[in-house]
Scaffold this motif. Structure first.
Motif, PDB file in Angstrom:
ATOM      1  N   ARG A  13      -0.932 -73.227 -18.665  1.00  0.00           N
ATOM      2  CA  ARG A  13      -0.147 -74.411 -19.019  1.00  0.00           C
ATOM      3  C   ARG A  13      -0.954 -75.511 -19.716  1.00  0.00           C
ATOM      4  NH1 ARG A  13       4.860 -72.768 -18.563  1.00  0.00           N
ATOM      5  NH2 ARG A  13       5.376 -71.937 -16.540  1.00  0.00           N
ATOM      6  N   ASN A  14      -2.011 -75.213 -20.410  1.00  0.00           N
ATOM      7  CA  ASN A  14      -2.795 -76.222 -21.100  1.00  0.00           C
ATOM      8  C   ASN A  14      -2.272 -76.331 -22.530  1.00  0.00           C
ATOM      9  OD1 ASN A  14      -4.722 -77.589 -22.626  1.00  0.00           O
ATOM     10  ND2 ASN A  14      -6.430 -76.807 -21.413  1.00  0.00           N
ATOM     11  N   PRO A  15      -1.470 -77.381 -22.847  1.00  0.00           N
ATOM     12  CA  PRO A  15      -0.839 -77.463 -24.172  1.00  0.00           C
ATOM     13  C   PRO A  15      -1.837 -77.579 -25.322  1.00  0.00           C
ATOM     14  CG  PRO A  15      -0.084 -79.277 -22.751  1.00  0.00           C
ATOM     15  CD  PRO A  15      -1.048 -78.454 -21.956  1.00  0.00           C
ATOM     16  N   GLU A  16      -2.957 -78.273 -25.110  1.00  0.00           N
ATOM     17  CA  GLU A  16      -3.954 -78.399 -26.177  1.00  0.00           C
ATOM     18  C   GLU A  16      -4.581 -77.050 -26.492  1.00  0.00           C
ATOM     19  OE1 GLU A  16      -4.056 -80.422 -23.384  1.00  0.00           O
ATOM     20  OE2 GLU A  16      -3.177 -82.198 -24.340  1.00  0.00           O
ATOM     21  N   ARG A  17      -4.877 -76.283 -25.439  1.00  0.00           N
ATOM     22  CA  ARG A  17      -5.459 -74.963 -25.671  1.00  0.00           C
ATOM     23  C   ARG A  17      -4.438 -74.049 -26.336  1.00  0.00           C
ATOM     24  NH1 ARG A  17      -9.610 -71.769 -22.152  1.00  0.00           N
ATOM     25  NH2 ARG A  17     -10.870 -73.332 -23.158  1.00  0.00           N
ATOM     26  N   ARG A  18      -3.170 -74.117 -25.915  1.00  0.00           N
ATOM     27  CA  ARG A  18      -2.123 -73.296 -26.546  1.00  0.00           C
ATOM     28  C   ARG A  18      -2.053 -73.604 -28.049  1.00  0.00           C
ATOM     29  NH1 ARG A  18       2.415 -70.392 -25.401  1.00  0.00           N
ATOM     30  NH2 ARG A  18       2.215 -70.749 -23.184  1.00  0.00           N
ATOM     31  N   THR A  19      -2.067 -74.882 -28.396  1.00  0.00           N
ATOM     32  CA  THR A  19      -2.015 -75.272 -29.809  1.00  0.00           C
ATOM     33  C   THR A  19      -3.232 -74.743 -30.553  1.00  0.00           C
ATOM     34  OG1 THR A  19      -0.715 -77.246 -29.299  1.00  0.00           O
ATOM     35  CG2 THR A  19      -1.911 -77.244 -31.395  1.00  0.00           C
ATOM     36  N   ALA A  20      -4.403 -74.846 -29.940  1.00  0.00           N
ATOM     37  CA  ALA A  20      -5.626 -74.336 -30.578  1.00  0.00           C
ATOM     38  C   ALA A  20      -5.537 -72.821 -30.777  1.00  0.00           C
ATOM     39  CB  ALA A  20      -6.848 -74.695 -29.739  1.00  0.00           C
ATOM     40  N   LEU A  21      -4.972 -72.116 -29.809  1.00  0.00           N
ATOM     41  CA  LEU A  21      -4.814 -70.666 -29.938  1.00  0.00           C
ATOM     42  C   LEU A  21      -3.812 -70.308 -31.033  1.00  0.00           C
ATOM     43  CD1 LEU A  21      -4.829 -69.704 -26.158  1.00  0.00           C
ATOM     44  CD2 LEU A  21      -6.601 -69.112 -27.842  1.00  0.00           C
TER      45      LEU A  21
END
Length: 194
Positions: free
Chosen positions: A3-11
């Motif tokens: 659930r880490n939105p910043e990491r999801r966006t980076a991925l």
């Protein structure tokens, strides 16, 4: 699911980069993890499968390509004219060229959508919604021409971007702004004189 939105966006941004540089076949969880510089297995904690990754990449590209509403409002301040359309189309081309990776990734997604019905459905919905919204903006701004003018302009600009971003040497003897001018002048009628 993580659930880490910043990491999801980076991925997802890493997936877009992979699509642009390696194509749809190169889009694997391992490739995304490598491109994002995260431990192997990270992206599989954020996306259920490759189809999910394709869908998320498409949504992110659409988000990246959508201009800020305040910038659109500012761009629409001049009186409706062929010159305003030219200015808007030059801005469009610059925005797409500035995110060349995103545009190339979208082209890869479009090709992949010919083999993945769910992706085709989602991309069609997204692209159609953008097309309809832009068409409504064109009409509301009372820009020259009619619905057919807007359609022809959309198709011509799509072709111009395809040429410029995939085979830039094909038309390298003509400046990009000049190409936009040719398209707009050929399609958009001048404002009638008062």
């Amino acid at each position: 699911m993580a659930r880490n939105p910043e990491r999801r966006t980076a991925l997802v941004d890493a997936a877009i980069d992979v699509l642009a540089h390696e194509g749809a076949r190169g889009l694997t969880f391992r490739a995304v993890d490598t491109r994002a510089g995260v431990p192997l297995g990270t992206s599989s904690n954020y996306f259920t499968n490759r189809d999910d990754l394709f869908m998320q990449a498409g949504a992110r590209i659409s988000h990246r390509m959508t201009p800020d509403a305040a910038r659109v409002e500012q761009a629409m301040l001049p009186a409706p004219s062929r010159e305003l359309v030219t200015s808007l189309m030059r801005w469009l081309v610059r925005r797409m060229a500035d995110d060349r990776v995103g545009y190339l990734a979208m082209l890869e997604l479009r090709l992949e959508a010919t083999r993945r019905p769910a992706l085709r459905t989602r991309l069609t919905e997204t692209v159609r919604a953008d097309f309809d919204q832009n068409g409504a903006l064109y009409r509301e701004a009372r820009l020259p021409g009619d619905a057919d003018t807007f359609l022809a302009l959309h198709l011509a600009m799509t072709g111009l971007l395809l040429e410029h971003l995939t085979l830039p040497d094909m038309l390298s003897d003509t400046a990009l702004d000049r190409l936009v001018d040719i398209v707009v002048t050929s399609i958009v009628p001048p404002q009638p004189s008062s």
